[in-house]
Design a protein around this motif. Structure first.
Motif, short mmCIF file in Angstrom:
data_model
loop_
_atom_site.label_atom_id
_atom_site.label_comp_id
_atom_site.label_asym_id
_atom_site.label_seq_id
_atom_site.Cartn_x
_atom_site.Cartn_y
_atom_site.Cartn_z
N LYS A 131 0.84 -1.19 0.00
CA LYS A 131 0.00 0.00 0.00
C LYS A 131 0.88 1.25 0.00
O LYS A 131 1.73 1.42 0.87
CB LYS A 131 -0.90 0.00 1.23
CG LYS A 131 -1.76 1.25 1.39
CD LYS A 131 -2.59 1.14 2.66
CE LYS A 131 -3.36 2.43 2.94
NZ LYS A 131 -4.14 2.32 4.19
N GLN A 133 0.86 5.55 -0.32
CA GLN A 133 0.06 6.76 -0.29
C GLN A 133 0.75 7.94 -0.97
O GLN A 133 0.12 8.90 -1.35
CB GLN A 133 -0.29 7.12 1.17
CG GLN A 133 -1.22 6.10 1.82
CD GLN A 133 -1.45 6.38 3.27
OE1 GLN A 133 -0.70 5.95 4.14
NE2 GLN A 133 -2.50 7.15 3.57
N ARG A 167 -5.32 3.07 -3.66
CA ARG A 167 -6.62 3.67 -3.36
C ARG A 167 -6.50 4.95 -2.56
O ARG A 167 -7.38 5.81 -2.61
CB ARG A 167 -7.49 2.67 -2.58
CG ARG A 167 -8.00 1.50 -3.41
CD ARG A 167 -8.76 0.51 -2.56
NE ARG A 167 -7.91 -0.18 -1.59
CZ ARG A 167 -8.34 -1.08 -0.71
NH1 ARG A 167 -9.63 -1.40 -0.70
NH2 ARG A 167 -7.49 -1.66 0.11
N TYR A 168 -5.41 5.09 -1.82
CA TYR A 168 -5.24 6.26 -0.95
C TYR A 168 -4.06 7.12 -1.38
O TYR A 168 -3.61 7.97 -0.62
CB TYR A 168 -5.05 5.79 0.49
CG TYR A 168 -6.07 4.75 0.90
CD1 TYR A 168 -7.37 5.12 1.27
CD2 TYR A 168 -5.75 3.39 0.88
CE1 TYR A 168 -8.31 4.16 1.62
CE2 TYR A 168 -6.70 2.43 1.23
CZ TYR A 168 -7.97 2.82 1.59
OH TYR A 168 -8.90 1.87 1.93
N VAL A 170 -2.50 10.05 -2.92
CA VAL A 170 -2.98 11.39 -3.29
C VAL A 170 -1.85 12.34 -3.65
O VAL A 170 -2.11 13.51 -3.95
CB VAL A 170 -3.80 12.00 -2.13
CG1 VAL A 170 -5.05 11.18 -1.88
CG2 VAL A 170 -2.97 12.09 -0.84
N SER A 229 -9.28 4.00 -6.32
CA SER A 229 -10.53 4.54 -5.79
C SER A 229 -10.77 5.89 -6.45
O SER A 229 -9.91 6.40 -7.19
CB SER A 229 -10.46 4.69 -4.27
OG SER A 229 -9.66 5.82 -3.92
N ASN A 231 -10.49 8.51 -5.04
CA ASN A 231 -9.54 9.44 -4.42
C ASN A 231 -8.12 9.27 -4.95
O ASN A 231 -7.24 10.07 -4.62
CB ASN A 231 -9.54 9.23 -2.90
CG ASN A 231 -10.89 9.54 -2.28
OD1 ASN A 231 -11.51 10.55 -2.60
ND2 ASN A 231 -11.37 8.66 -1.42
N THR A 232 -7.88 8.25 -5.75
CA THR A 232 -6.55 8.08 -6.36
C THR A 232 -6.33 9.23 -7.34
O THR A 232 -7.13 9.44 -8.25
CB THR A 232 -6.46 6.74 -7.10
OG1 THR A 232 -6.82 5.68 -6.22
CG2 THR A 232 -5.07 6.51 -7.64
N GLU A 305 -13.89 -0.40 -1.27
CA GLU A 305 -13.72 -1.24 -0.09
C GLU A 305 -13.73 -2.73 -0.41
O GLU A 305 -13.27 -3.55 0.40
CB GLU A 305 -14.79 -0.92 0.96
CG GLU A 305 -16.23 -1.10 0.48
CD GLU A 305 -16.83 0.17 -0.08
OE1 GLU A 305 -18.08 0.29 -0.04
OE2 GLU A 305 -16.07 1.04 -0.53
#
Length: 615
Positions: A131, A133, A167-168, A170, A229, A231-232, A305
């Motif tokens: 993961k 970010q 997904r997170y 940013v 997501s 938000n990506t 999710e």
């Protein structure tokens, strides 16, 4: 130009107040920021002329609240150039952020930071989970590279598949794009990943994969799933889009935000207004398009999710696909009716599995569709495919009343002028209760046409069905005094040839061999129906009127593929003749070719003329 002028005119319409709240050059300064920095200048065509037109306007801006004015300006720009990334804000206390130099942090503290910011795990079935970010740039990666290798990469490198969770994500740095993509490709050949046009400098930078990296590559063969997501955003979108177009990764999740590789916040003149402007544009060399504004569309769309669960299911599916395809290849090689074709198809299908043709499959449905498409392409036989349903059988406990009604709607009969019988049915059925069904068909159908002087059998919409009734049905049109070999059927799995012969005993009366028989066909006439047409034509028992038949196959048999629930339909039998292929794949040409819709009238005309000549 008209659109740009309309924007400035609509904005200047607010300039009616008598008190000057903001600089009268605000709109022109804002427009100039866009003209000099916006990443797609073609969308700003005519803006310079609009600025010149507006500059002569001496009205002062009427909106008193700066935040309201910023909102109005934002709406005006977005509605004009159709880009939601451009925003105007009023920020009197704004201080441009300057990334601080990386401090000299002790290795043990830096290791703790890396562990805290990058989530890494090894899931069940040896699936890596990573993961991220923030996508770091090449310079930062070089500085903390050894720690990344020790605490992150060393854990995922031995795995058999990876889930990269964006997904997170940013934020990120442009130089990180080739760095991260290169870990999932090979060292050679170098790959053109992306082209980024920078508007302020009017220059284009090509991003290429890197020939050398710190540590080992994950490579190009192991499955890679990227989670996204809504938000990506930004650089993470570029990474996902690049790997998707390289067919290196499957995107699972939601459509991404549609951001930009670079957005600058630029001060408008001497005011406290700022314009956030996408100053760079990404263009993928494979698709020729950009992910910006529209975002990256997932290959498999699920809620964010649920994306991880969906990804692991895809990886598990892919792990078994090579064995499944090879099992299908073996079944075709060993059972397909035409031996040389079957062996050739099997070898080529296995080669496709080895070449990686199936490595991007994401669902069982997709696997079945590709397997069917490849089998049809390799064999030129539309009957060789993954079976989509089971043959329908009548339930054993069906009542006589229901059976009678079913037969009534399955057959259509009529008696035309000159005592010409007409019989239509669209399927050769497979029945559990053969004696009972045969008796009902004789009573409800056959007896209505058996005493006619000639018969038209309409098979224009008959899609085939079971081969089992063919010998019995054909026997009604021959005499009982001798056994006739209707056809020779070669069975590939057993390597034997069986004679299909007329039956000596039938339910009900025969039509016999003397009365005229005409059969109507079309391009939809297929399978078992073609076998019947072939027999009748080959023995000179009927005149065929209509179109060349489908060129289908003898009814295929079901074969389970390996340990899966996939069922392969394989034609195992073909008509065995001295001339080679009888009708399978080629169809049966009519004696009298006419469009299918004209076949019945043609047949009636022929018989009416025949009977009128006898009178």
């Amino acid at each position: 130009m008209a659109r740009a002028v309309a924007l400035l005119v609509s904005l200047l319409a607010f300039s009616n107040a008598v008190h000057c709240a903001f600089s009268p050059t605000l709109i022109m300064d804002m427009a100039k920021v866009l003209m000099d920095n916006y990443c797609t200048p073609s969308k700003l065509a005519g803006m310079e002329d609009a600025i010149e037109t507006a500059s002569s306007n001496t009205e002062i801006l009427s909106i008193q609240d700066p935040n309201t004015l910023a909102g109005v300006l934002t709406d005006g720009v977005q509605n004009t150039i159709y880009d939601p990334r451009v925003k105007v804000t009023y920020e009197p206390d704004y201080v441009p952020a300057v990334p601080p130099p990386m401090p000299e942090i002790p290795p043990e503290q830096l290791a703790a930071v890396v562990k805290a910011t990058v989530n890494v795990d090894v899931l069940e079935d040896n699936i890596a989970y990573l993961k991220i970010q923030h996508i770091i740039g090449e310079e930062m990666a070089q500085k903390i590279g050894p720690l990344l290798l020790e605490h992150v990469w060393s854990k995922v490198l031995p795995t058999s598949a990876m889930v990269l969770d964006l997904r997170y994500a940013v934020s990120g740095e442009l130089s990180g794009i080739p760095y991260i993509v290169s870990y999932y490709t090979d060292a050679e050949p170098l790959i053109h990943i992306d082209s980024v046009y920078d508007r302020p400098s009017d220059s284009t930078t090509e991003l290429w994969s890197m020939p050398t990296l710190l540590g080992q590559r994950y490579g190009s063969s192991k499955p890679l799933i990227i989670l996204t997501s809504k938000n990506t955003v930004g650089v993470a979108e570029d990474v996902a889009y690049s790997l998707k177009n390289l067919k290196r990764a499957t995107i699972v999740g939601e459509n991404t935000a549609g951001g930009s590789v670079k957005i600058d916040k630029i001060k408008v003149g001497e005011t406290d207004f700022y314009v956030s402007v996408p100053v760079a544009k990404s263009t993928n060399p494979i698709s020729g398009k950009s992910w910006e504004v529209t975002g990256v569309a997932p290959d498999v769309e699920v809620n964010a999710e649920d994306a991880l669960d969906a990804a692991t299911e895809i990886i598990k599916l892919r792990a078994g696909i090579p064995a499944t395809v090879k099992a299908a290849a073996s079944l075709v090689s060993e059972n397909y009716a035409f031996e040389s074709i079957g062996e050739d198809v099997g070898q080529k299908l296995e080669a496709l599995a080895d070449s990686g043709e199936y490595k991007m499959i994401s669902s069982r449905k997709e696997l079945e569709e590709k397997l069917t498409a490849d089998l049809a392409k390799l064999s030129a036989d539309k009957c060789l495919k993954v079976r989509d349903n089971s043959p329908m059988m009548l339930p054993s406990d069906i009542s006589p009343e229901m059976l009678i009604e079913l037969i009534k709607v399955s057959f259509q009969t009529d008696v035309f002028e000159n005592n010409i019988g007409y019989l239509r049915f669209d399927m050769f059925g497979e029945f559990n209760q053969i004696p009972v069904v045969a008796q009902i068909i004789v009573e409800q159908v056959w007896n209505k046409v058996v005493d006619t002087d000639a018969m038209i059998i309409d098979l224009r919409n008959n899609a085939g069905g079971s081969i089992n009734p063919i010998a019995g049905f054909s026997s009604y049109f021959f005499d009982a005094d001798k056994e006739i070999v209707l056809d020779k059927l070669y069975d590939r799995p057993s390597g034997t040839t069986k004679d299909l012969v007329t039956l000596s005993e039938l339910t009900g009366r025969r039509y016999g061999s003397k009365k005229s028989l005409l059969i109507l066909t079309s391009g939809a006439t297929a399978g078992a129906a073609e076998e019947f047409v072939y027999i009748m034509k080959n023995h000179g028992r009927a005149m065929i009127i209509g179109e060349t038949t489908s060129g289908s196959c003898q009814p295929p048999k079901p074969f389970p593929v390996g340990d899966t629930s996939i069922i392969l339909a394989i034609p195992t039998t073909h008509s065995d003749t001295a001339q080679g292929i009888a009708w399978e794949g080629a169809g049966i040409a009519p004696h009298i070719p006419v469009p299918a819709e004209a076949a019945l009238d043609t047949a009636k005309g022929i018989l009416n003329k025949h009977f009128s000549g006898q009178k």
